[in-house]
Design an enzyme around this catalytic site. Sequence first.
Site, PDB file in Angstrom:
ATOM      1  N   THR A 136       2.755  -5.374  -2.841  1.00 50.12           N
ATOM      2  CA  THR A 136       2.591  -4.239  -3.743  1.00 50.12           C
ATOM      3  C   THR A 136       3.763  -4.136  -4.720  1.00 50.12           C
ATOM      4  OG1 THR A 136       2.690  -1.825  -3.759  1.00 50.12           O
ATOM      5  CG2 THR A 136       3.600  -2.886  -1.840  1.00 50.12           C
ATOM      6  N   ASP A 137       3.513  -3.471  -5.840  1.00 52.58           N
ATOM      7  CA  ASP A 137       4.612  -3.226  -6.785  1.00 52.58           C
ATOM      8  C   ASP A 137       5.591  -2.178  -6.249  1.00 52.58           C
ATOM      9  OD1 ASP A 137       2.995  -0.964  -7.030  1.00 52.58           O
ATOM     10  OD2 ASP A 137       2.866  -1.010  -9.216  1.00 52.58           O
ATOM     11  N   GLU A 138       5.186  -1.467  -5.178  1.00 51.94           N
ATOM     12  CA  GLU A 138       6.026  -0.367  -4.687  1.00 51.94           C
ATOM     13  C   GLU A 138       7.346  -0.877  -4.096  1.00 51.94           C
ATOM     14  OE1 GLU A 138       3.862   2.764  -2.688  1.00 51.94           O
ATOM     15  OE2 GLU A 138       2.007   2.212  -3.707  1.00 51.94           O
ATOM     16  N   TYR A 184       6.359   2.854   3.882  1.00 55.27           N
ATOM     17  CA  TYR A 184       5.351   1.850   3.529  1.00 55.27           C
ATOM     18  C   TYR A 184       5.971   0.734   2.698  1.00 55.27           C
ATOM     19  CZ  TYR A 184       1.664  -0.331   0.678  1.00 55.27           C
ATOM     20  OH  TYR A 184       0.869  -1.235   0.018  1.00 55.27           O
ATOM     21  N   LYS A 188       6.557  -3.303   3.522  1.00 54.35           N
ATOM     22  CA  LYS A 188       5.987  -4.386   2.713  1.00 54.35           C
ATOM     23  C   LYS A 188       7.119  -5.280   2.180  1.00 54.35           C
ATOM     24  CE  LYS A 188       2.264  -5.106   1.663  1.00 54.35           C
ATOM     25  NZ  LYS A 188       1.156  -5.871   2.329  1.00 54.35           N
TER      26      LYS A 188
HETATM   27  P1  NAD Z   1      -6.815  -0.938   3.535  1.00 56.07           P
HETATM   28  O1  NAD Z   1      -5.939   0.021   4.295  1.00 56.07           O
HETATM   29  O2  NAD Z   1      -8.037  -0.451   2.866  1.00 56.07           O
HETATM   30  O3  NAD Z   1      -7.257  -2.135   4.515  1.00 56.07           O
HETATM   31  C1  NAD Z   1      -6.391  -2.736   5.427  1.00 56.07           C
HETATM   32  C2  NAD Z   1      -7.207  -3.604   6.383  1.00 56.07           C
HETATM   33  O4  NAD Z   1      -6.301  -4.214   7.306  1.00 56.07           O
HETATM   34  C3  NAD Z   1      -8.228  -2.819   7.220  1.00 56.07           C
HETATM   35  O5  NAD Z   1      -9.455  -3.511   7.250  1.00 56.07           O
HETATM   36  C4  NAD Z   1      -7.586  -2.777   8.611  1.00 56.07           C
HETATM   37  O6  NAD Z   1      -8.552  -2.713   9.651  1.00 56.07           O
HETATM   38  C5  NAD Z   1      -6.805  -4.068   8.616  1.00 56.07           C
HETATM   39  N1  NAD Z   1      -5.674  -4.013   9.553  1.00 56.07           N
HETATM   40  C6  NAD Z   1      -4.731  -3.042   9.633  1.00 56.07           C
HETATM   41  N2  NAD Z   1      -3.877  -3.321  10.625  1.00 56.07           N
HETATM   42  C7  NAD Z   1      -4.266  -4.505  11.170  1.00 56.07           C
HETATM   43  C8  NAD Z   1      -3.767  -5.324  12.216  1.00 56.07           C
HETATM   44  N3  NAD Z   1      -2.696  -4.962  12.935  1.00 56.07           N
HETATM   45  N4  NAD Z   1      -4.404  -6.487  12.491  1.00 56.07           N
HETATM   46  C9  NAD Z   1      -5.513  -6.861  11.772  1.00 56.07           C
HETATM   47  N5  NAD Z   1      -6.026  -6.116  10.793  1.00 56.07           N
HETATM   48  C10 NAD Z   1      -5.412  -4.951  10.481  1.00 56.07           C
HETATM   49  O7  NAD Z   1      -5.798  -1.630   2.543  1.00 56.07           O
HETATM   50  P2  NAD Z   1      -6.015  -2.117   1.029  1.00 56.07           P
HETATM   51  O8  NAD Z   1      -5.803  -0.973   0.123  1.00 56.07           O
HETATM   52  O9  NAD Z   1      -7.231  -2.924   0.935  1.00 56.07           O
HETATM   53  O10 NAD Z   1      -4.753  -3.084   0.880  1.00 56.07           O
HETATM   54  C11 NAD Z   1      -4.825  -4.443   1.288  1.00 56.07           C
HETATM   55  C12 NAD Z   1      -3.476  -5.110   1.028  1.00 56.07           C
HETATM   56  O11 NAD Z   1      -3.158  -5.020  -0.347  1.00 56.07           O
HETATM   57  C13 NAD Z   1      -2.321  -4.457   1.782  1.00 56.07           C
HETATM   58  O12 NAD Z   1      -1.467  -5.487   2.230  1.00 56.07           O
HETATM   59  C14 NAD Z   1      -1.640  -3.600   0.735  1.00 56.07           C
HETATM   60  O13 NAD Z   1      -0.257  -3.470   1.010  1.00 56.07           O
HETATM   61  C15 NAD Z   1      -1.877  -4.428  -0.524  1.00 56.07           C
HETATM   62  N6  NAD Z   1      -1.941  -3.654  -1.790  1.00 56.07           N
HETATM   63  C16 NAD Z   1      -2.775  -2.569  -1.899  1.00 56.07           C
HETATM   64  C17 NAD Z   1      -2.842  -1.886  -3.110  1.00 56.07           C
HETATM   65  C18 NAD Z   1      -3.777  -0.717  -3.302  1.00 56.07           C
HETATM   66  O14 NAD Z   1      -3.740  -0.072  -4.347  1.00 56.07           O
HETATM   67  N7  NAD Z   1      -4.660  -0.424  -2.366  1.00 56.07           N
HETATM   68  C19 NAD Z   1      -2.055  -2.305  -4.186  1.00 56.07           C
HETATM   69  C20 NAD Z   1      -1.221  -3.422  -4.028  1.00 56.07           C
HETATM   70  C21 NAD Z   1      -1.170  -4.086  -2.824  1.00 56.07           C
HETATM   71  P1  TYD Z   2      -2.199   7.000  -3.605  1.00 53.09           P
HETATM   72  O1  TYD Z   2      -3.637   6.770  -3.916  1.00 53.09           O
HETATM   73  O2  TYD Z   2      -1.841   7.507  -2.249  1.00 53.09           O
HETATM   74  O3  TYD Z   2      -1.413   5.653  -3.946  1.00 53.09           O
HETATM   75  P2  TYD Z   2       0.204   5.353  -3.975  1.00 53.09           P
HETATM   76  O4  TYD Z   2       0.932   6.456  -3.355  1.00 53.09           O
HETATM   77  O5  TYD Z   2       0.297   4.099  -3.182  1.00 53.09           O
HETATM   78  O6  TYD Z   2       0.554   5.167  -5.420  1.00 53.09           O
HETATM   79  O7  TYD Z   2      -1.637   8.031  -4.637  1.00 53.09           O
HETATM   80  C1  TYD Z   2      -1.650   7.792  -6.045  1.00 53.09           C
HETATM   81  C2  TYD Z   2      -0.860   8.906  -6.697  1.00 53.09           C
HETATM   82  O8  TYD Z   2      -1.555  10.142  -6.509  1.00 53.09           O
HETATM   83  C3  TYD Z   2       0.529   9.107  -6.081  1.00 53.09           C
HETATM   84  O9  TYD Z   2       1.445   9.450  -7.133  1.00 53.09           O
HETATM   85  C4  TYD Z   2       0.342  10.286  -5.154  1.00 53.09           C
HETATM   86  C5  TYD Z   2      -0.750  11.096  -5.833  1.00 53.09           C
HETATM   87  N1  TYD Z   2      -1.635  11.865  -4.928  1.00 53.09           N
HETATM   88  C6  TYD Z   2      -1.833  13.238  -5.122  1.00 53.09           C
HETATM   89  O10 TYD Z   2      -1.280  13.841  -6.055  1.00 53.09           O
HETATM   90  N2  TYD Z   2      -2.672  13.895  -4.254  1.00 53.09           N
HETATM   91  C7  TYD Z   2      -3.294  13.282  -3.217  1.00 53.09           C
HETATM   92  O11 TYD Z   2      -4.034  13.949  -2.434  1.00 53.09           O
HETATM   93  C8  TYD Z   2      -3.095  11.862  -3.033  1.00 53.09           C
HETATM   94  C9  TYD Z   2      -3.763  11.127  -1.893  1.00 53.09           C
HETATM   95  C10 TYD Z   2      -2.255  11.202  -3.913  1.00 53.09           C
END
Ligand code: NAD
Ligand code: TYD
Length: 378
Positions: A136-138, A184, A188
Amino acid sequence: MAKRSIIITGGAGFIGSHVVRLFVNKYPDYHIINLDKLTYCGNLENLKDVESAPNYSFERADICDFEAVSAIIRKYNVDGIIHLAAESHVDRSIRDPFAFAMTNVMGTLSLLQAAKAYWESLPEGYDGKLFYHISTDEVYGALEMTDPEGIESPFTTAASSQHHHAYGSEFFLETTKYNPHSPYSASKASSDHFVRAFHDTYGMPTIVTNCSNNYGPYQFPEKLIPLFINNIRHRKPLPVYGRGENVRDWLYVEDHARAIDVIFHRGKVADTYNIGGFNEWKNIDIVKVLIKTVDRLLGNPEGASLDLITYVTDRKGHDLRYAIDSRKLQRELGWEPSLQFEEGIERTVRWYLDNEEWVDRITSGDYLKYYEEMYGNR
Ligand code: NAD
Ligand code: TYD
């Protein structure tokens, strides 16, 4: 025999399910193994359309379980791993950091060790193998907001002509120093370091990519966009943290999956790529776009749901601004987002409104029963 045998971890999650779908459909000669523990946010209902494909298998396992993961890697003679499994929600990490260290750090390490042991046991060693870690970019921390009104973005893409704002002059580059703030992002960041260490120490072929916020179908409705669409539909309050001034860079999830495909096949081993949407938005502006879109599609009068906006206590350590410079990926591998945000949001809102049952089964917890029947209690 399949041309490639690839494990996708976290394939039942939001982004993972899009990556599994893309690979299963696009590469019939690959065997795609979805390895997922099915935590609260893993949902096999996300993959109903591909679950009976001949080149797809599902293995329920915890990435922290070294023996189980090793056995799956051996069983399928795996030559590629795309690692998405993680605990992914910042608010949960604030409440329970241990779970994040366990899955994101120890789980990644266990997966690395299992791949290392298997690949090193083969006559050809690491040849033709790849461990691709999705991050992630975070991990880069937070950027300053130098212009709260937004300035013209320095980036151009075919799809970004409509919305074109930057809220500061700095962007995350692949060379930006890691500076994570939340449990988080700290977990990561740690996993990213382990992946790179396995390349530097053992010569394992690895790639790391750091992506901005994703949105689209199948996202668990605890995250901003699906949560708010669902709350608007049910006329429930929309909890905006702080003043809603935080800025995120949003990318449509299928564009992320496309980037993963390009990088898995053509990315440079040991390299890092930033993936972003060239698309910065303040939270409060996104909320207004969501209200406008949901109200229009539900046939409500314009502005009918604006009264649902509720400013609540800010998230602890809330990062102010994320903004990715993904021009390296654009320049070197020719990838850029294909969708304008307006179109992506329209598709996303339509999907959640058309798939009420999917959302309702999650919010009611019914989808957990589906697993209990299939796989026993979790
Ligand atoms: P998500 O939470 O929707 O899905 C995570 C999946 O991992 C689920 O299917 C869960 O069952 C599985 N999982 C969790 N713990 C596990 C374990 N111990 N063993 C096996 N499986 C396990 O997550 P997402 O939003 O799809 O993100 C996927 C990846 O992309 C993550 O690594 C996250 O850090 C990265 N990412 C997400 C975003 C975003 O905006 N969602 C952005 C950048 C990077
Ligand atoms: P989120 O979807 O949790 O992603 P991330 O924290 O990984 O960026 O949140 C996106 C943005 O929205 C973040 O600045 C937090 C804000 N947010 C709210 O203001 N209210 C909410 O209920 C949630 C879930 C997020």
